[in-house]
Design a protein around this motif. Structure first.
Motif, mmCIF file in Angstrom:
data_model
loop_
_atom_site.group_PDB
_atom_site.id
_atom_site.type_symbol
_atom_site.label_atom_id
_atom_site.label_comp_id
_atom_site.label_asym_id
_atom_site.label_seq_id
_atom_site.Cartn_x
_atom_site.Cartn_y
_atom_site.Cartn_z
ATOM 1 N N ALA A 59 0.836 -1.197 0.000
ATOM 2 C CA ALA A 59 0.000 0.000 0.000
ATOM 3 C C ALA A 59 0.875 1.253 0.000
ATOM 4 O O ALA A 59 1.939 1.278 0.625
ATOM 5 C CB ALA A 59 -0.921 0.004 1.214
ATOM 6 N N PRO A 60 0.454 2.314 -0.682
ATOM 7 C CA PRO A 60 1.277 3.534 -0.744
ATOM 8 C C PRO A 60 1.369 4.278 0.590
ATOM 9 O O PRO A 60 2.255 5.107 0.777
ATOM 10 C CB PRO A 60 0.570 4.385 -1.797
ATOM 11 N N ILE A 61 0.451 4.006 1.508
ATOM 12 C CA ILE A 61 0.461 4.659 2.818
ATOM 13 C C ILE A 61 0.582 3.617 3.911
ATOM 14 O O ILE A 61 -0.120 2.602 3.897
ATOM 15 C CB ILE A 61 -0.826 5.481 3.046
ATOM 16 N N VAL A 95 -4.031 1.801 2.170
ATOM 17 C CA VAL A 95 -3.373 1.953 3.468
ATOM 18 C C VAL A 95 -3.017 0.589 4.055
ATOM 19 O O VAL A 95 -3.856 -0.321 4.074
ATOM 20 C CB VAL A 95 -4.282 2.721 4.463
ATOM 21 N N LYS A 96 -1.778 0.477 4.495
ATOM 22 C CA LYS A 96 -1.380 -0.638 5.351
ATOM 23 C C LYS A 96 -1.468 -0.128 6.790
ATOM 24 O O LYS A 96 -0.812 0.851 7.145
ATOM 25 C CB LYS A 96 0.041 -1.109 5.045
ATOM 26 N N VAL A 198 1.493 8.660 9.927
ATOM 27 C CA VAL A 198 1.147 8.468 8.514
ATOM 28 C C VAL A 198 2.402 8.676 7.684
ATOM 29 O O VAL A 198 2.925 9.786 7.600
ATOM 30 C CB VAL A 198 0.037 9.448 8.073
ATOM 31 N N ASN A 199 2.887 7.581 7.115
ATOM 32 C CA ASN A 199 4.126 7.632 6.313
ATOM 33 C C ASN A 199 5.240 8.384 7.040
ATOM 34 O O ASN A 199 5.941 9.223 6.473
ATOM 35 C CB ASN A 199 3.854 8.247 4.940
ATOM 36 N N GLY A 200 5.355 8.081 8.334
ATOM 37 C CA GLY A 200 6.454 8.632 9.125
ATOM 38 C C GLY A 200 6.182 9.940 9.823
ATOM 39 O O GLY A 200 7.010 10.392 10.626
ATOM 40 N N THR A 201 5.039 10.562 9.549
ATOM 41 C CA THR A 201 4.703 11.842 10.178
ATOM 42 C C THR A 201 3.684 11.622 11.289
ATOM 43 O O THR A 201 2.641 10.982 11.062
ATOM 44 C CB THR A 201 4.137 12.837 9.152
ATOM 45 N N LYS A 202 3.971 12.146 12.467
ATOM 46 C CA LYS A 202 3.128 11.919 13.639
ATOM 47 C C LYS A 202 1.981 12.918 13.704
ATOM 48 O O LYS A 202 2.160 14.106 13.470
ATOM 49 C CB LYS A 202 3.984 12.016 14.909
ATOM 50 N N HIS A 203 0.791 12.400 14.061
ATOM 51 C CA HIS A 203 -0.406 13.224 14.209
ATOM 52 C C HIS A 203 -1.132 12.840 15.496
ATOM 53 O O HIS A 203 -1.109 11.685 15.916
ATOM 54 C CB HIS A 203 -1.358 13.018 13.025
ATOM 55 N N ILE A 214 -5.610 14.134 5.184
ATOM 56 C CA ILE A 214 -4.184 13.776 5.237
ATOM 57 C C ILE A 214 -3.886 12.610 4.310
ATOM 58 O O ILE A 214 -2.905 12.626 3.553
ATOM 59 C CB ILE A 214 -3.781 13.455 6.682
ATOM 60 N N LEU A 215 -4.741 11.593 4.348
ATOM 61 C CA LEU A 215 -4.517 10.416 3.506
ATOM 62 C C LEU A 215 -4.634 10.761 2.023
ATOM 63 O O LEU A 215 -3.822 10.299 1.207
ATOM 64 C CB LEU A 215 -5.508 9.308 3.887
ATOM 65 N N ASP A 216 -5.622 11.550 1.681
ATOM 66 C CA ASP A 216 -5.812 11.925 0.278
ATOM 67 C C ASP A 216 -4.622 12.765 -0.223
ATOM 68 O O ASP A 216 -4.194 12.627 -1.378
ATOM 69 C CB ASP A 216 -7.124 12.688 0.102
ATOM 70 N N ALA A 217 -4.092 13.611 0.645
ATOM 71 C CA ALA A 217 -2.939 14.414 0.253
ATOM 72 C C ALA A 217 -1.718 13.513 0.010
ATOM 73 O O ALA A 217 -0.936 13.737 -0.938
ATOM 74 C CB ALA A 217 -2.620 15.442 1.334
ATOM 75 N N GLU A 218 -1.571 12.471 0.808
ATOM 76 C CA GLU A 218 -0.478 11.519 0.606
ATOM 77 C C GLU A 218 -0.659 10.772 -0.720
ATOM 78 O O GLU A 218 0.315 10.550 -1.450
ATOM 79 C CB GLU A 218 -0.440 10.513 1.759
ATOM 80 N N LEU A 219 -1.890 10.405 -1.022
ATOM 81 C CA LEU A 219 -2.147 9.663 -2.264
ATOM 82 C C LEU A 219 -1.928 10.527 -3.503
ATOM 83 O O LEU A 219 -1.493 10.035 -4.538
ATOM 84 C CB LEU A 219 -3.585 9.127 -2.248
ATOM 85 N N GLU A 220 -2.220 11.811 -3.348
ATOM 86 C CA GLU A 220 -2.027 12.708 -4.483
ATOM 87 C C GLU A 220 -0.553 13.043 -4.700
ATOM 88 O O GLU A 220 -0.146 13.450 -5.795
ATOM 89 C CB GLU A 220 -2.833 13.996 -4.258
ATOM 90 N N GLY A 221 0.222 12.830 -3.619
ATOM 91 C CA GLY A 221 1.672 12.939 -3.693
ATOM 92 C C GLY A 221 2.237 14.269 -4.015
ATOM 93 O O GLY A 221 3.351 14.403 -4.459
#
Length: 221
Positions: A59-61, A95-96, A198-203, A214-221
């Motif tokens: 998964a990309p995230i 997402v994983k 999320v991909n190494g960034t803490k929230h 946040i997830l959608d922004a990661e997917l849009e890259g």
């Protein structure tokens, strides 16, 4: 983080008092946990402790949730956020998801030992049951009553009494779980729950709507 670890080190996981002393042998859980290893990862691996992972490996995230079974905010996240997260991101391969336990107290540790009692394949179902019934077992009364309520919850999940007893009294696994938690939480500087990485960034804890952004922004890259 230091406050949490120090609480554990001074014996917050020790069941004490006349109620436990007078309890039948069959009603006892892990009573005293001493930290004996400096290598949490190695100890966890040797004790059969594994990451609890859901979703596609590629998964990309990667989303890690640090959560405590005794944390009301974690129960709320499970009820109000996780269902949509799973349906829209985990089940669709985006997402994983990794669940990592945090132990603020002995009861959270015991709940983790119940959740892990029947193997990784059943962990998430049992964890969901424990979180959804958190008010029932975590407020059952004294430590003996809470341990008994956890067993009842485990039985609802289909775990046999003998298996539950063995899990709750496994001191080696309790030691390894605490060390595993300390190693992970120390590396990621975890001081509250739920914490999401999320991909190494803490929230911090958030609503589904905010997490979706946040997830959608990661997917849009």
């Amino acid at each position: 983080m230091n406050r949490i670890v120090s609480v554990i080190l001074v014996g917050a996981l020790t069941m004490t008092g006349a109620a436990f002393a007078n309890a039948p042998e069959s009603n006892r859980a892990v009573t005293n946990v001493q930290l004996v290893s400096s290598d949490g990862a190695a100890e966890a691996e040797s004790s059969g402790i594994v990451e609890m992972v859901m979703g596609a490996e590629d998964a990309p995230i990667t989303l890690i949730e640090y959560a405590s079974f005794t944390c009301p905010h974690c129960a709320s996240f499970q009820e109000n956020v996780f269902g949509e997260l799973k349906a829209n991101y985990i089940d669709t391969g985006k997402v994983k998801f990794i669940f990592r336990d945090v132990y603020f107290d002995r009861f959270g540790l015991w709940a983790s030992m119940v959740a892990r009692c029947d193997g990784p394949e059943r962990f998430f179902g049992i964890a969901d049951l424990l979180l959804s019934k958190q008010d029932e077992w975590s407020r059952a009364g004294d430590p003996v009553a809470i341990a008994d309520a956890l067993r009842k919850t485990g039985r609802l999940a289909g775990i046999e009494d003998a298996q539950l007893q063995a899990c709750l009294r496994d001191e080696d696994k309790a030691k390894a779980l605490i060390k595993w938690y300390q190693t992970n939480a120390g590396a990621d500087d975890i001081s509250s729950t739920p914490t999401l990485i999320v991909n190494g960034t803490k929230h911090s804890n958030m609503s589904y709507e905010d997490l979706k952004k946040i997830l959608d922004a990661e997917l849009e890259g």
